[in-house]
Design an enzyme around this catalytic site. Structure first.
Site, PDB file in Angstrom:
ATOM      1  N   LYS A   1       0.830  -1.214   0.000  1.00 44.51           N
ATOM      2  CA  LYS A   1       0.000   0.000   0.000  1.00 44.51           C
ATOM      3  C   LYS A   1       0.865   1.266   0.000  1.00 44.51           C
ATOM      4  O   LYS A   1       2.075   1.211   0.252  1.00 44.51           O
ATOM      5  CB  LYS A   1      -0.947  -0.053   1.205  1.00 44.51           C
TER       6      LYS A   1
ATOM      7  N   TYR B   1     -12.444  -2.107  -3.660  1.00 48.05           N
ATOM      8  CA  TYR B   1     -12.968  -2.190  -2.295  1.00 48.05           C
ATOM      9  C   TYR B   1     -14.484  -2.023  -2.256  1.00 48.05           C
ATOM     10  O   TYR B   1     -15.041  -1.631  -1.215  1.00 48.05           O
ATOM     11  CB  TYR B   1     -12.295  -1.137  -1.415  1.00 48.05           C
TER      12      TYR B   1
ATOM     13  N   PHE C   1     -15.471   3.957   6.829  1.00 43.49           N
ATOM     14  CA  PHE C   1     -14.095   4.306   6.455  1.00 43.49           C
ATOM     15  C   PHE C   1     -13.847   4.229   4.952  1.00 43.49           C
ATOM     16  O   PHE C   1     -12.716   4.403   4.502  1.00 43.49           O
ATOM     17  CB  PHE C   1     -13.105   3.394   7.195  1.00 43.49           C
TER      18      PHE C   1
ATOM     19  N   ARG D   1      -2.120 -14.237   4.550  1.00 40.04           N
ATOM     20  CA  ARG D   1      -2.780 -13.479   5.626  1.00 40.04           C
ATOM     21  C   ARG D   1      -2.054 -13.697   6.965  1.00 40.04           C
ATOM     22  O   ARG D   1      -1.987 -12.787   7.797  1.00 40.04           O
ATOM     23  CB  ARG D   1      -4.267 -13.838   5.716  1.00 40.04           C
TER      24      ARG D   1
ATOM     25  N   THR E   1      -5.517  -6.965  10.715  1.00 40.42           N
ATOM     26  CA  THR E   1      -5.804  -5.683  10.047  1.00 40.42           C
ATOM     27  C   THR E   1      -5.216  -4.508  10.825  1.00 40.42           C
ATOM     28  O   THR E   1      -4.637  -3.595  10.241  1.00 40.42           O
ATOM     29  CB  THR E   1      -7.333  -5.509   9.908  1.00 40.42           C
TER      30      THR E   1
ATOM     31  N   ARG F   1       2.420  -6.311   8.910  1.00 41.30           N
ATOM     32  CA  ARG F   1       1.695  -5.156   9.459  1.00 41.30           C
ATOM     33  C   ARG F   1       2.286  -4.718  10.798  1.00 41.30           C
ATOM     34  O   ARG F   1       2.307  -3.518  11.105  1.00 41.30           O
ATOM     35  CB  ARG F   1       0.212  -5.493   9.566  1.00 41.30           C
TER      36      ARG F   1
ATOM     37  N   ASN G   1      -2.038   0.154   6.848  1.00 39.09           N
ATOM     38  CA  ASN G   1      -1.513  -1.112   7.362  1.00 39.09           C
ATOM     39  C   ASN G   1      -0.632  -1.869   6.367  1.00 39.09           C
ATOM     40  O   ASN G   1      -0.512  -3.085   6.431  1.00 39.09           O
ATOM     41  CB  ASN G   1      -2.659  -1.980   7.886  1.00 39.09           C
TER      42      ASN G   1
ATOM     43  N   HIS H   1      -2.072  -5.590   1.574  1.00 40.53           N
ATOM     44  CA  HIS H   1      -3.364  -6.261   1.378  1.00 40.53           C
ATOM     45  C   HIS H   1      -3.121  -7.736   1.112  1.00 40.53           C
ATOM     46  O   HIS H   1      -2.108  -8.110   0.513  1.00 40.53           O
ATOM     47  CB  HIS H   1      -4.090  -5.669   0.167  1.00 40.53           C
TER      48      HIS H   1
ATOM     49  N   GLU I   1      -9.558 -11.141  -7.502  1.00 43.99           N
ATOM     50  CA  GLU I   1      -8.718  -9.946  -7.324  1.00 43.99           C
ATOM     51  C   GLU I   1      -7.489  -9.972  -8.232  1.00 43.99           C
ATOM     52  O   GLU I   1      -7.085  -8.921  -8.752  1.00 43.99           O
ATOM     53  CB  GLU I   1      -8.288  -9.838  -5.856  1.00 43.99           C
TER      54      GLU I   1
END
Ligand code: ATP
Ligand code: MG
Length: 139
Positions: free
Chosen positions: A11, A51, A59, A87, A93, A104, A114, A117, A128
């Protein structure tokens, strides 16, 4: 364990911190094959589309503003059990709740910024990766 795909996005906050190299190194050390990778600054429409599942969350606007504020590195990753494994590597998160050594925990600032993704299901891993890399379905 079946071979799966997951989408990794490094990100804007992580690119600003210049830790994209460390994150890509971690991807390789964790045994993922990089199917495709690109650096791009997302348009508002791309971020909102990606998203869309969160469009009614409070948010959502903040999330799309964050995701479009600078370049991201997007990679389609392949590995046995890719979704759950990635993950686990990226962590919770909220970086404050993420395990030690997760991406993260290492690089995230807060629940919004964070660092990375990861897809949340094998089905979304395919959806995705195809969203950003159409034409790579059979590689
Ligand atoms: P990602 O989908 O980015 O891998 P995730 O699956 O851990 O993250 P989601 O619930 O899908 O978490 O939320 C998507 C993203 O929206 C989060 O990664 C974070 O950037 C942002 N986000 C989630 N919750 C909040 C919140 N309470 N405030 C601000 N941003 C949030
Ligand atoms: Mg998610």
């Amino acid at each position: 364990m079946p071979t799966q795909r997951t989408l990794c996005i490094i990100k804007p906050d992580a690119v600003e911190k210049k830790v994209q190299g460390s994150i890509i190194q971690r991807v390789l050390e964790e045994g993922f094959r990089i199917v495709a990778m690109q650096q791009v600054q997302l348009s508002r429409a791309q971020a909102e589309g990606f998203y869309a599942v969160h469009r009614d969350r409070p948010f959502f606007d903040e999330l799309c503003t964050f995701m479009t504020r600078g370049p991201v590195v997007i990679a389609a990753l392949e590995r046995d059990d890719a979704v759950a494994h990635w993950r686990k590597v990226i962590g919770a998160t909220d970086p404050a709740k993420a395990d030690e050594g997760t991406i993260r925990k290492l690089y995230g600032a807060n629940v919004g910024e964070n660092a990375t993704h990861g897809s949340d299901s094998p089905e979304n891993g395919l959806i995705e990766t195809a969203y950003f890399f159409p034409g790579h379905e059979l590689l």
